[in-house]
Scaffold this motif. Structure first.
Motif, PDB file in Angstrom:
ATOM      1  N   ASN A 192     -48.861  30.396 -35.124  1.00  0.00           N
ATOM      2  CA  ASN A 192     -48.329  29.429 -36.077  1.00  0.00           C
ATOM      3  C   ASN A 192     -47.811  28.218 -35.297  1.00  0.00           C
ATOM      4  O   ASN A 192     -47.869  28.197 -34.056  1.00  0.00           O
ATOM      5  CB  ASN A 192     -47.245  30.054 -36.962  1.00  0.00           C
ATOM      6  CG  ASN A 192     -46.034  30.550 -36.169  1.00  0.00           C
ATOM      7  OD1 ASN A 192     -45.707  30.002 -35.113  1.00  0.00           O
ATOM      8  ND2 ASN A 192     -45.364  31.576 -36.684  1.00  0.00           N
ATOM      9  N   GLY A 193     -47.314  27.203 -36.007  1.00  0.00           N
ATOM     10  CA  GLY A 193     -46.906  25.971 -35.340  1.00  0.00           C
ATOM     11  C   GLY A 193     -45.893  26.166 -34.223  1.00  0.00           C
ATOM     12  O   GLY A 193     -46.114  25.731 -33.085  1.00  0.00           O
ATOM     13  N   PRO A 194     -44.742  26.809 -34.478  1.00  0.00           N
ATOM     14  CA  PRO A 194     -43.744  27.027 -33.423  1.00  0.00           C
ATOM     15  C   PRO A 194     -44.274  27.879 -32.271  1.00  0.00           C
ATOM     16  O   PRO A 194     -43.943  27.629 -31.109  1.00  0.00           O
ATOM     17  CB  PRO A 194     -42.607  27.737 -34.171  1.00  0.00           C
ATOM     18  CG  PRO A 194     -42.732  27.263 -35.579  1.00  0.00           C
ATOM     19  CD  PRO A 194     -44.208  27.156 -35.812  1.00  0.00           C
ATOM     20  N   GLN A 195     -45.104  28.873 -32.573  1.00  0.00           N
ATOM     21  CA  GLN A 195     -45.662  29.705 -31.501  1.00  0.00           C
ATOM     22  C   GLN A 195     -46.584  28.892 -30.598  1.00  0.00           C
ATOM     23  O   GLN A 195     -46.569  29.055 -29.372  1.00  0.00           O
ATOM     24  CB  GLN A 195     -46.438  30.884 -32.117  1.00  0.00           C
ATOM     25  CG  GLN A 195     -45.571  31.946 -32.744  1.00  0.00           C
ATOM     26  CD  GLN A 195     -46.380  32.975 -33.521  1.00  0.00           C
ATOM     27  OE1 GLN A 195     -47.526  32.725 -33.909  1.00  0.00           O
ATOM     28  NE2 GLN A 195     -45.789  34.138 -33.768  1.00  0.00           N
ATOM     29  N   PHE A 196     -47.372  28.000 -31.201  1.00  0.00           N
ATOM     30  CA  PHE A 196     -48.270  27.169 -30.395  1.00  0.00           C
ATOM     31  C   PHE A 196     -47.465  26.200 -29.534  1.00  0.00           C
ATOM     32  O   PHE A 196     -47.795  25.983 -28.362  1.00  0.00           O
ATOM     33  CB  PHE A 196     -49.238  26.407 -31.299  1.00  0.00           C
ATOM     34  CG  PHE A 196     -50.302  25.646 -30.557  1.00  0.00           C
ATOM     35  CD1 PHE A 196     -51.254  26.317 -29.810  1.00  0.00           C
ATOM     36  CD2 PHE A 196     -50.351  24.260 -30.607  1.00  0.00           C
ATOM     37  CE1 PHE A 196     -52.242  25.623 -29.116  1.00  0.00           C
ATOM     38  CE2 PHE A 196     -51.334  23.560 -29.924  1.00  0.00           C
ATOM     39  CZ  PHE A 196     -52.277  24.244 -29.177  1.00  0.00           C
ATOM     40  N   ILE A 201     -45.432  24.663 -24.097  1.00  0.00           N
ATOM     41  CA  ILE A 201     -44.303  24.383 -23.220  1.00  0.00           C
ATOM     42  C   ILE A 201     -44.259  25.348 -22.038  1.00  0.00           C
ATOM     43  O   ILE A 201     -43.900  24.953 -20.924  1.00  0.00           O
ATOM     44  CB  ILE A 201     -42.979  24.430 -24.021  1.00  0.00           C
ATOM     45  CG1 ILE A 201     -42.897  23.203 -24.929  1.00  0.00           C
ATOM     46  CG2 ILE A 201     -41.767  24.472 -23.099  1.00  0.00           C
ATOM     47  CD1 ILE A 201     -42.869  21.857 -24.201  1.00  0.00           C
ATOM     48  N   GLN A 202     -44.639  26.592 -22.252  1.00  0.00           N
ATOM     49  CA  GLN A 202     -44.689  27.539 -21.136  1.00  0.00           C
ATOM     50  C   GLN A 202     -45.661  27.063 -20.059  1.00  0.00           C
ATOM     51  O   GLN A 202     -45.352  27.084 -18.867  1.00  0.00           O
ATOM     52  CB  GLN A 202     -45.095  28.932 -21.648  1.00  0.00           C
ATOM     53  CG  GLN A 202     -44.029  29.624 -22.478  1.00  0.00           C
ATOM     54  CD  GLN A 202     -44.553  30.868 -23.174  1.00  0.00           C
ATOM     55  OE1 GLN A 202     -45.682  31.316 -22.922  1.00  0.00           O
ATOM     56  NE2 GLN A 202     -43.752  31.427 -24.073  1.00  0.00           N
ATOM     57  N   ASN A 256     -39.179  21.026 -28.076  1.00  0.00           N
ATOM     58  CA  ASN A 256     -39.277  21.884 -26.895  1.00  0.00           C
ATOM     59  C   ASN A 256     -39.306  21.074 -25.601  1.00  0.00           C
ATOM     60  O   ASN A 256     -38.806  21.529 -24.566  1.00  0.00           O
ATOM     61  CB  ASN A 256     -40.524  22.763 -26.979  1.00  0.00           C
ATOM     62  CG  ASN A 256     -40.369  23.927 -27.937  1.00  0.00           C
ATOM     63  OD1 ASN A 256     -39.310  24.115 -28.531  1.00  0.00           O
ATOM     64  ND2 ASN A 256     -41.422  24.708 -28.108  1.00  0.00           N
ATOM     65  N   ILE A 257     -39.913  19.877 -25.646  1.00  0.00           N
ATOM     66  CA  ILE A 257     -39.920  19.030 -24.448  1.00  0.00           C
ATOM     67  C   ILE A 257     -38.497  18.651 -24.070  1.00  0.00           C
ATOM     68  O   ILE A 257     -38.122  18.673 -22.889  1.00  0.00           O
ATOM     69  CB  ILE A 257     -40.779  17.763 -24.656  1.00  0.00           C
ATOM     70  CG1 ILE A 257     -42.249  18.118 -24.820  1.00  0.00           C
ATOM     71  CG2 ILE A 257     -40.619  16.826 -23.454  1.00  0.00           C
ATOM     72  CD1 ILE A 257     -43.155  16.918 -24.991  1.00  0.00           C
TER      73      ILE A 257
END
Length: 365
Positions: A192-196, A201-202, A256-257
């Motif tokens: 989903n969006g947050p998981q992607f 970011i990882q 996340n950035i």
């Protein structure tokens, strides 16, 4: 008569001596204006300046009308003129930074641009365009440049200088436009969006740490802009309104950035990361276009189809005449006028758009 000739030649001697001194003075002054030794650039088509020209790629801009307002004409820049990093380089007191594909010898000493159209944080991003240089390969190309410079000026000199250089990275747009949002990619079914956003970011954190391990210390990290307001997305939406769904999709990545920047500033000794909030800059421009001198915000200056955003600029196509009044140059990329604003605000803007300090302050650390 002889006496007047003597004074005439004496006058000429001092005149040319003074002129030489002024030239030398300007040269010294110009050198002092160089805020950093070099500027290294990594990214995608928003800041590519020709690295895709000789690739077997569908993502190219080395033809007219691209570069119509650039002094060297079409170079591979996806703009009518300057890109954002061109403006930043100028403000840093540096010459325009050459593309990696065109560098050799002396012209690497002020920096190199490794950006590649269709490139992403993930290696699989942009494969629809065939040839492109993903961020991982851009980092490997920088390592090759570093070895070349070390061979020219020595490891000690490079070690002292590289930590004072600015590293600008603008990645992520294609990981959405040419990966997650494409029907022939499986990523949307996997995350989903947050998981992607977390996945990106990882990987991004590992990549930036690799640059740190190669000696980079001063980083400017650009976020993703308002993708939902590009002419290409507007062409797919009724009434040509910005897509809230697309804009909301990229917001977790931008958030996340910011978190990543704060974490890396704490974890990596001697490093300084800043976040360039391009999303907020675009939001301000699109909300207050007249304040910035823009009259057209919902279609490209060149391109084909609805909002001039369904097909990008075709070779030899005649673009709009009032380019300085357009926000968008083509289906995805801003005009030079916008790029200059973005570069200027990244360089000297306040903490609303550059966090925790701006690029000028970063250079002076």
């Amino acid at each position: 008569m002889a006496s007047s000739s003597f004074f005439y030649y004496l006058f000429l001697f001092f005149f040319f001596l003074l002129a030489d001194c002024l030239v030398l003075s300007e040269g010294v002054e110009g050198k002092e204006k160089e805020l950093v030794p070099a500027f290294f650039i990594f990214g995608d088509s928003l800041i590519d300046n020709g690295n895709n020209n000789n690739l077997p790629s569908l993502a190219k801009a080395n033809y007219y009308p691209y570069g119509i307002d650039f002094s060297d004409g079409p170079t591979g820049r996806f703009s009518n003129g300057y890109t954002m990093v061109d403006e930043i380089a100028e403000l840093l007191g540096l010459p325009l930074i050459p593309a990696y594909s065109e560098t050799s010898g002396e012209n690497t000493l002020h920096g190199v641009n490794y950006a590649s159209a269709a490139a992403g944080i993930l290696d699989i991003t942009g494969r629809n365009f065939v040839g492109r240089i993903p961020f991982n390969q851009q980092i490997r190309n920088f390592e090759m440049t570093l070895n070349q410079i070390t061979n020219r000026i020595g490891a000690d000199e490079v070690g002292q200088s590289i930590g004072r250089c600015i590293f600008f990275i603008g990645m992520g747009s294609n990981d959405y436009l040419n990966n997650y949002m494409m029907p022939n990619y499986v990523t949307r079914n996997q995350y989903n969006g947050p998981q992607f956003a977390n996945l990106l970011i990882q990987q991004y954190t590992r990549q930036l740490t690799s640059l740190y391990n190669l000696g980079a210390r001063k980083f400017a990290i650009s976020g993703v802009g308002m993708l939902g307001c590009t002419p290409n997305i507007l062409a797919q939406i009724p009434f040509s309104r910005c897509s809230d769904a697309v804009n909301k999709l990229v917001q977790p990545f931008n958030n996340n950035i910011k978190t990543m920047v704060n974490n890396l500033n704490r974890k990596l000794p001697g490093a300084k990361f800043v976040y360039v909030d391009v999303y907020r800059m675009f939001q301000d421009i699109l909300s207050n276009p007249k304040q910035y001198g823009f009259s057209t915000i919902d279609r490209g200056c060149c391109g084909i189809g609805r909002n001039r955003g369904q097909i990008t600029c075709l070779p030899l196509q005649t673009p709009c005449l009032n380019r300085d009044q357009y926000v968008w140059w083509d289906a995805f990329h801003p005009t030079e006028a916008v790029n200059v604003i973005l570069g200027s605000r990244a360089f000297s803007g306040n903490s609303n758009v550059v966090h925790p300090i701006n690029i000028q302050q970063l250079a002076n650390l």
